[in-house]
Motif scaffolding. Structure first.
Motif, mmCIF file in Angstrom:
data_model
loop_
_atom_site.group_PDB
_atom_site.id
_atom_site.type_symbol
_atom_site.label_atom_id
_atom_site.label_comp_id
_atom_site.label_asym_id
_atom_site.label_seq_id
_atom_site.Cartn_x
_atom_site.Cartn_y
_atom_site.Cartn_z
ATOM 1 N N ARG A 1 -7.623 38.716 -66.834
ATOM 2 C CA ARG A 1 -8.295 39.791 -67.551
ATOM 3 C C ARG A 1 -8.703 39.288 -68.937
ATOM 4 N NH1 ARG A 1 -4.711 45.151 -66.438
ATOM 5 N NH2 ARG A 1 -6.404 46.012 -67.680
ATOM 6 N N SER A 2 -9.953 39.532 -69.312
ATOM 7 C CA SER A 2 -10.474 39.001 -70.578
ATOM 8 C C SER A 2 -10.560 40.045 -71.681
ATOM 9 C CB SER A 2 -11.858 38.385 -70.346
ATOM 10 O OG SER A 2 -12.741 39.343 -69.790
ATOM 11 N N MET B 1 -8.835 41.966 -73.979
ATOM 12 C CA MET B 1 -7.465 41.971 -74.458
ATOM 13 C C MET B 1 -7.012 43.340 -74.956
ATOM 14 S SD MET B 1 -6.327 39.059 -73.725
ATOM 15 C CE MET B 1 -4.792 38.951 -74.621
ATOM 16 N N ALA B 2 -7.936 44.146 -75.464
ATOM 17 C CA ALA B 2 -7.567 45.495 -75.916
ATOM 18 C C ALA B 2 -7.133 46.344 -74.732
ATOM 19 C CB ALA B 2 -8.740 46.136 -76.650
ATOM 20 N N ALA B 3 -7.921 46.297 -73.650
ATOM 21 C CA ALA B 3 -7.567 47.046 -72.447
ATOM 22 C C ALA B 3 -6.315 46.458 -71.803
ATOM 23 C CB ALA B 3 -8.733 47.020 -71.456
ATOM 24 N N PHE B 4 -6.187 45.128 -71.871
ATOM 25 C CA PHE B 4 -5.017 44.423 -71.340
ATOM 26 C C PHE B 4 -3.750 44.977 -71.998
ATOM 27 C CE2 PHE B 4 -3.737 39.825 -69.973
ATOM 28 C CZ PHE B 4 -2.509 40.294 -69.526
ATOM 29 N N GLU B 5 -3.743 45.027 -73.333
ATOM 30 C CA GLU B 5 -2.559 45.506 -74.046
ATOM 31 C C GLU B 5 -2.268 46.964 -73.740
ATOM 32 O OE1 GLU B 5 -0.887 46.148 -78.579
ATOM 33 O OE2 GLU B 5 -2.540 44.734 -78.261
ATOM 34 N N THR B 6 -3.305 47.785 -73.674
ATOM 35 C CA THR B 6 -3.118 49.207 -73.361
ATOM 36 C C THR B 6 -2.465 49.384 -71.993
ATOM 37 O OG1 THR B 6 -5.034 49.855 -74.692
ATOM 38 C CG2 THR B 6 -4.292 51.417 -73.024
ATOM 39 N N ASP B 7 -2.956 48.656 -71.000
ATOM 40 C CA ASP B 7 -2.416 48.767 -69.642
ATOM 41 C C ASP B 7 -1.015 48.179 -69.551
ATOM 42 O OD1 ASP B 7 -4.779 49.945 -68.929
ATOM 43 O OD2 ASP B 7 -5.642 48.171 -67.991
ATOM 44 N N ALA C 1 1.597 36.867 -68.877
ATOM 45 C CA ALA C 1 0.145 36.696 -68.821
ATOM 46 C C ALA C 1 -0.493 37.079 -70.154
ATOM 47 C CB ALA C 1 -0.434 37.545 -67.692
ATOM 48 N N PHE C 2 -0.048 38.196 -70.715
ATOM 49 C CA PHE C 2 -0.607 38.656 -71.991
ATOM 50 C C PHE C 2 -0.286 37.675 -73.115
ATOM 51 C CE2 PHE C 2 -0.194 41.127 -75.957
ATOM 52 C CZ PHE C 2 -1.486 41.647 -76.054
ATOM 53 N N ASP D 1 -13.334 26.992 -61.802
ATOM 54 C CA ASP D 1 -13.826 28.350 -62.077
ATOM 55 C C ASP D 1 -12.701 29.267 -62.533
ATOM 56 O OD1 ASP D 1 -16.421 27.672 -61.489
ATOM 57 O OD2 ASP D 1 -16.381 28.454 -59.435
ATOM 58 N N ILE D 2 -11.520 29.111 -61.937
ATOM 59 C CA ILE D 2 -10.381 29.949 -62.308
ATOM 60 C C ILE D 2 -9.903 29.615 -63.721
ATOM 61 C CG2 ILE D 2 -7.959 30.435 -61.762
ATOM 62 C CD1 ILE D 2 -8.694 30.071 -58.805
ATOM 63 N N ILE D 3 -9.915 28.329 -64.070
ATOM 64 C CA ILE D 3 -9.529 27.928 -65.422
ATOM 65 C C ILE D 3 -10.488 28.535 -66.440
ATOM 66 C CG2 ILE D 3 -9.364 25.981 -67.010
ATOM 67 C CD1 ILE D 3 -6.969 26.299 -65.104
#
Length: 433
Positions: free
Chosen positions: A340-341, A343-349, A361-362, A384-386
């Motif tokens: 997930r790129s 980061m704001a939504a990442f932290e919220t979730d 991961a975060f 591609d994954i990297i």
């Protein structure tokens, strides 16, 4: 020029570096290993730290709960448990008085075969084994609330026992400072809400603040997550603790036993002494490896290299890693978060659905973003994954180093410094204040 060889999967990658730029070539410490594990456990029971020997702590009439780590942890419980039970039997405690509780935390229950692997087949046959269930309120008991406002619910089997013995392994931990010790209680045998409230302390109180800087590898002082765990264990007041301490290569260094906090703290101090390497400065570039197979089987395991190498690297610097990652997408619970790129939504979730893999991961993405660039030398099918993880792929270490030098030149850095960490996942740099 000097050539350096770094593990990558079952092979190696090499790079030639101008020695005038070399700051450190960091390696773990060479320490002796225990050859007779059973004898080491027995000595820990009879010559403990901070309390009387086990035979003076347990009475023949006591019911005893022994908390053991689940199958995801390297502990050597199958060696430790028979020695503890033998000592209890010699006191007069019968097998029927002993209950083994596997400290699942939020993990799934064991299969009977996994119980046998963890505890040893004879112990699994002789003893009653209970898998902790953090989500079943009927199997939990309230024991009090910490000063951090966390209501502590623990496995009722442990709470009702006359005496509790904690087992586990002391290891570095990216949130709690160190694993082992009080972690057998929280998260090991705690209720789900208790665990979530505790783990959320790894993030700052305010949304957008990211990782809590007090909750970091090797940090105990002022670490609220650790202190919450410590208070939870104190509410249970275990009678005894037995923990293993392993070398960077996975060999047994020692077994500590005794008071549930004092003996564990000795293990932490010893681990820091044998596994850390002092440095006086951070480098512009750190070139590292997780240590090759199986430590770089997937990104989840490989991130241990990032977690350590960041301490050797200047903020805004460059990191290069050799990571083969044949199973790059495993486990899915980690990679689903890691890619997930936003980061704001990442932290919220993450705050809404906290888990260790999600936090790793975060935190890993935060480390990557704190650097100018992170280059990953890996197999072409992983490229591609990297890229999706915010890093730059390369086919060879020399190619990655060439890209890094171009980046340094663009910044006008001619006097850059380089640190090499060929076993970064097992080498912990400590910057001397």
């Amino acid at each position: 020029m000097k050539s350096f060889s770094l593990p990558c999967g079952k092979g190696i990658q090499t790079v030639s570096l101008d020695e005038s730029h070399l700051l450190y070539d960091l390696h773990g410490n060479d320490v002796p290993e225990v050859t007779d594990e059973a004898a080491a456990v027995r000595k820990a029971l009879r010559e403990p730290v901070g309390t009387a020997p086990l035979r003076d702590v347990i009475q023949a009439t006591d019911t005893v709960a022994i908390v053991v780590s689940d199958i995801t942890r390297l502990v050597h419980t199958d060696v430790m448990l028979p020695v503890i039970v033998e000592e209890l039997n010699s006191i007069g405690v019968q097998d029927a008085q002993i209950t083994v509780i596997t400290a699942q935390g939020t993990h799934r229950a064991h299969t009977p075969e996994e119980d046998a692997i963890v505890c040893g087949r004879e112990m699994a046959r002789r003893l009653r084994i209970v898998n902790h269930d953090s989500r079943n309120p009927d199997r939990l008991a309230y024991v009090g609330t910490t000063t951090h406002g966390n209501a502590i619910y623990l496995d009722a089997e442990a709470v009702k026992a006359d005496k509790v013995i904690l087992t586990g392994s002391v290891a570095f931990h990216p949130m709690a400072g160190f694993g082992g010790g009080r972690k057998a209680v929280l998260p090991g045998i705690s209720g789900y809400e208790t665990i979530m409230r505790n783990h959320a302390m790894a993030l700052t109180e305010e949304l957008g603040g990211g990782c809590n800087p007090l909750c970091e590898t090797s940090l105990l002082e002022d670490n609220p997550l650790h202190d919450d765990m410590r208070q939870a264990a104190a509410l249970l007041n275990p009678a005894f603790l037995v923990n293993t301490v392993f070398t960077a290569d996975g060999g047994l260094y020692e077994v500590v036993g005794g008071h549930w906090y004092d003996a564990w703290k000795k293990g932490c101090d010893d681990l820091l002494r044998i596994a850390s390497v002092p440095i006086s400065a951070q480098a512009d570039v750190t070139i590292g490896s997780a240590g090759g197979y199986p430590k770089d089987m997937n990104l989840y395991q490989s991130m241990k290299a990032h977690m350590n190498a960041v301490f050797a690297t200047k903020p805004g610097g460059i990191m290069i890693f050799t990571l083969d990652c044949p199973d790059i997408k495993e486990p899915a619970i980690f990679t689903d978060w890691f890619f997930r790129s936003d980061m704001a939504a990442f932290e919220t979730d993450l705050r809404a659905d906290f888990s260790i893999p999600a936090f790793v991961a975060f935190k890993s993405r935060c480390i990557i973003q704190s650097m100018k660039q992170v280059y990953i030398v890996t197999r072409p099918e992983n490229f591609d994954i990297i890229r999706q993880s915010g890093q730059i792929p390369a086919a060879t270490l020399e190619e990655a180093w060439a890209m890094a030098r171009k980046e340094l030149a663009a910044e006008g850095k001619e006097d850059y410094t380089v640190t090499v960490m060929s076993h970064a996942a097992a080498t912990f740099p400590v910057l001397q204040k």
